[in-house]
Design an enzyme around this catalytic site. Sequence first.
Site, PDB file in Angstrom:
ATOM      1  N   ASP A  94      62.980  55.016  17.210  1.00  0.00           N
ATOM      2  CA  ASP A  94      63.544  53.525  17.181  1.00  0.00           C
ATOM      3  C   ASP A  94      64.826  54.306  16.281  1.00  0.00           C
ATOM      4  O   ASP A  94      65.349  55.150  16.817  1.00  0.00           O
ATOM      5  CB  ASP A  94      62.626  52.444  16.287  1.00  0.00           C
ATOM      6  N   GLU A  95      65.784  53.263  17.301  1.00  0.00           N
ATOM      7  CA  GLU A  95      67.529  53.651  16.627  1.00  0.00           C
ATOM      8  C   GLU A  95      68.305  54.551  16.741  1.00  0.00           C
ATOM      9  O   GLU A  95      68.682  55.260  15.283  1.00  0.00           O
ATOM     10  CB  GLU A  95      67.506  52.400  15.462  1.00  0.00           C
ATOM     11  N   VAL A  96      68.080  55.529  16.884  1.00  0.00           N
ATOM     12  CA  VAL A  96      68.563  56.688  17.637  1.00  0.00           C
ATOM     13  C   VAL A  96      70.293  56.439  17.778  1.00  0.00           C
ATOM     14  O   VAL A  96      70.599  55.072  18.756  1.00  0.00           O
ATOM     15  CB  VAL A  96      68.020  57.329  18.244  1.00  0.00           C
TER      16      VAL A  96
END
EC number: 3.2.1.52
Lengths: 562, 562
Positions: free
Chosen positions: A336-338
């Site tokens: 998530d949230e790279v």
Amino acid sequence: MILKFIILSFYIISSVNALWPLPQYWEKGSKTLLISSDFSLKQTPETGSLLNTKTKKILESAKKRLLKFITFENYTTSPNVNPIVPKSIDKSNLLRVLIISVTTDISELELGVDESYELTIPESQIDNDPITAHLKAKTIFGVLHGLNTFSQLYYYKNSKLLLPFAPHHIKDFPRFSHRGLLLDTARNYFPVKDILKTLDVMSWNKFNVFHWHIVDATSWPVVSESFPELSNKGSYDPINMVYTKDDIKKVIEYAYLRGIRIIPEFDMPGHTHSIAESMPEIMTCIDVQPNWSNFSAEPPSGQLNPALDQTYTFLHILLPELTSYFTDKYYHAGGDEVNLHCWNTTPSITEYLNKNPNSSLETLLAKFINETHQIVRNSGKLPITWQEMIVDHNLTLKNDTLVQVWTNKDVVKNVVSKGYRVVTGSSDFWYLDCGHGGWLGNNTNGNSWCDPFKTWQKIYSYNPIDGLTDQEAELVIGGEVLLWSEQADRTNLEVLLWPRSSAAAEVLWSGPYDTSKKIRTPDRDALARLTDWRFRMVERGVNAEPLQPLWCARTGRCNMPY
Amino acid sequence: MILKFIILSFYIISSVNALWPLPQYWEKGSKTLLISSDFSLKQTPETGSLLNTKTKKILESAKKRLLKFITFENYTTSPNVNPIVPKSIDKSNLLRVLIISVTTDISELELGVDESYELTIPESQIDNDPITAHLKAKTIFGVLHGLNTFSQLYYYKNSKLLLPFAPHHIKDFPRFSHRGLLLDTARNYFPVKDILKTLDVMSWNKFNVFHWHIVDATSWPVVSESFPELSNKGSYDPINMVYTKDDIKKVIEYAYLRGIRIIPEFDMPGHTHSIAESMPEIMTCIDVQPNWSNFSAEPPSGQLNPALDQTYTFLHILLPELTSYFTDKYYHAGGDEVNLHCWNTTPSITEYLNKNPNSSLETLLAKFINETHQIVRNSGKLPITWQEMIVDHNLTLKNDTLVQVWTNKDVVKNVVSKGYRVVTGSSDFWYLDCGHGGWLGNNTNGNSWCDPFKTWQKIYSYNPIDGLTDQEAELVIGGEVLLWSEQADRTNLEVLLWPRSSAAAEVLWSGPYDTSKKIRTPDRDALARLTDWRFRMVERGVNAEPLQPLWCARTGRCNMPY
């Protein structure tokens, strides 16, 4: 006169058992039995000879727990159930035995394992034998659920254990096969004993997956034998705030005996700043200040560097070790949230991109994900990924990859339409941490993106398959409530989890439709039962929040019509 | 290059002591002392001979508590303070004595009692004597605050108790003389031991009033000797969920030794349904269903009947008894949310109004309030009333009546403009129960009128004298945070109270202005200190909620600029 009329027109509150989650099918009567002081749990001879070492251990442990409840649980405060103590106690109303029968010796607790059971409690003797209850299940995991159901059927009154509403006939099975609770043990640390207690309460609520979000940017509490510095430098305290291999083993065993799978998450390539404490050379954008928000969703920033060979060398040693610590078939690889801006401003990465003209930030991400997932597969596991890899980065992963969705129903639809199976739990409904305001100190009003607090009613109203066709819905294998721990630790863990997670547990087990296919609502179908269940959890030592004044809980006379 | 620049431009987090609430005046240095293992608390000979039995008892009890903290408090987790352990330990850095001096033997803990103190901790020896700290106060109650301040100055590290930032010079006094916390023990019951623990934590935070909202519509837990049926029938459990005269005495004594006044509230004439359980004859609109909302703010409805002589006969016996159980000069007579429609639909009341042509519902209310307040005064007490009597019903009460405001600043202005003194605590800022959604079961979304949750930042931003002239502000004698217990009981008490009440405590003690007359903001002035104080409270056994991930708490590197 008007007043008198109004006073007389109060609600009639029917006495209800507090079964939670509600079984799929339940027929009951009106006779009150007593649980005999010599009540015992037995199994059929066939079951006895069928069970193997593992399933036998599960059974013995479950029997012990139930007998302990029966012996020590003085659940006198039931607000809604007030059974009449029978005048005489004799063979005609004494429940003396529960006989368990299992028809397979399946011992592997895996996604989709049969968890159904059938519980029958007659109201009277047959052929002058003692009154005998029967619990039948295909697997020992169904037995666990059946025993937990049984443990909610009796009430302590006048030093007696009463079991009202006999005869009971319950046929039960889960709606979803993945019923999870995520606990983030990285933003703040949770001692092992708190995790074990959480597993206990989860099992009573028929949850079957503990999603252990075990590391994150803020800390790396897992002790690795290959890279001891990860936790020596990356944990909050290398002695008192870590999880050793033995701790993990203990948690897995404890969960297994309660029918709960442990799925670990090692979130990568983002949310990894804690690795930088020991291995800065494979990391980038480490703790950028003050503009961390350009580089990560939360401070501290930091991502693994996907352009360096040594990153992969590290992962090829670390991931097989970590996967070997866990027994479940599934392994959550994060994702998530790279933050691509982080990578785009890293010299070694831009250099790599220049050297490889067909490459881009997205191909680099794909390379990272494919390579890590392959390591996971080579270790005999199946990877789980957060939704971003599919919907934001449009990666094409093997379609046995399980995708976890944390935003809204459109994303669920998008992901299943691509053929992936989904586990869902929307931040608008099932984020248990929301509503305590911001924690960055930059907002006097204390607002946060995930306000407001998710009330149990809101949680109960979540439909994991909302807006899907029947065919699409089949790809949704379950859901998870999620406790991110920016503002949670052992001090408020139980208050944040219970009884709100119970609301989700019922949605996942048998909700949200009742037998007439109507959506259940908090007021009509849940409040009285959940209140009662909450009191029983408190009686068992859980700091579950109260839902109403006790006067209301007892009388039901505060429950306004919807 | 850009990255490097950004990485280098991080915040410098200064090491701060966690004094909370912040003293009015505080000068400090940079030397770290050690608290000697033979550290002792002494008093000057003058003080010793001055103190009477009562004040001596307070002093001995406070000394015992401080020495217990010093002996058992291992506050190693301070996120923001990390004092360097001195290389050598000798007379030049060992703090061996704290000498207390009091200049009066005032033992009455009343509104406005002098609570100031002066604490001096030198950085070195004078004339080769042991390093000696001095605490001076006009009253023993000032001493209590000074000792609590001292107990926040040291940190445990490497088996040593370090006291950094010497020399210290603190001159301190409260901004408001009424600094309260309201606990509602009627909607849900709180065991005495939880009240005592709350008093402990209150004293550390320099609160000095426990507003005991002891009865309400849902239950009457107070045991009356004149009317034992009140609690026999009106409490949740006449054995286990009541407060006896002895319990009350114990609470008062415990609070007194900690400098906290106990102000009881017996809310009347509304919020009294619990009286109807034993004396329905003096009550009206008892538990109207389902349209209770026409008759009261919350279920169950029910008000005392002000038109009946026997109502007053009852109150003339009950109130003198109840006032006699409490020692404080003030007695809260309630008076919120009176429902005139209830009275207007009561036959005996409309009959009374017909018989008395000059009467009205409002004159009847005035009669009730005047008569009950007179009973209170005859018992040697001063009445407190909720704002409604002044702003909604326009009653003219004696101007020594204290008025508690629970809505907004306009109401504060209105009430002080009429010459009354005010205690305030707005539901928009200081209601600790808000944000958990509705509890009536009639709202699937779970909303409630008092949403959202009041974050500590919101609580900290409340100014009790907002919008008042200096002259008006003088009539505001203080404020209270309020925990109504529809959705609170012992399971979540501490999590709901702490550390959010601490935010209010600082507003009432020395906030919200700093020494340069600037409003303090959560980010710039409070977050790091409150985090530290929260950790110390946890170390002392309080389940105070975490404000941040531990990484952030330790580094300060998540605190965004405001």
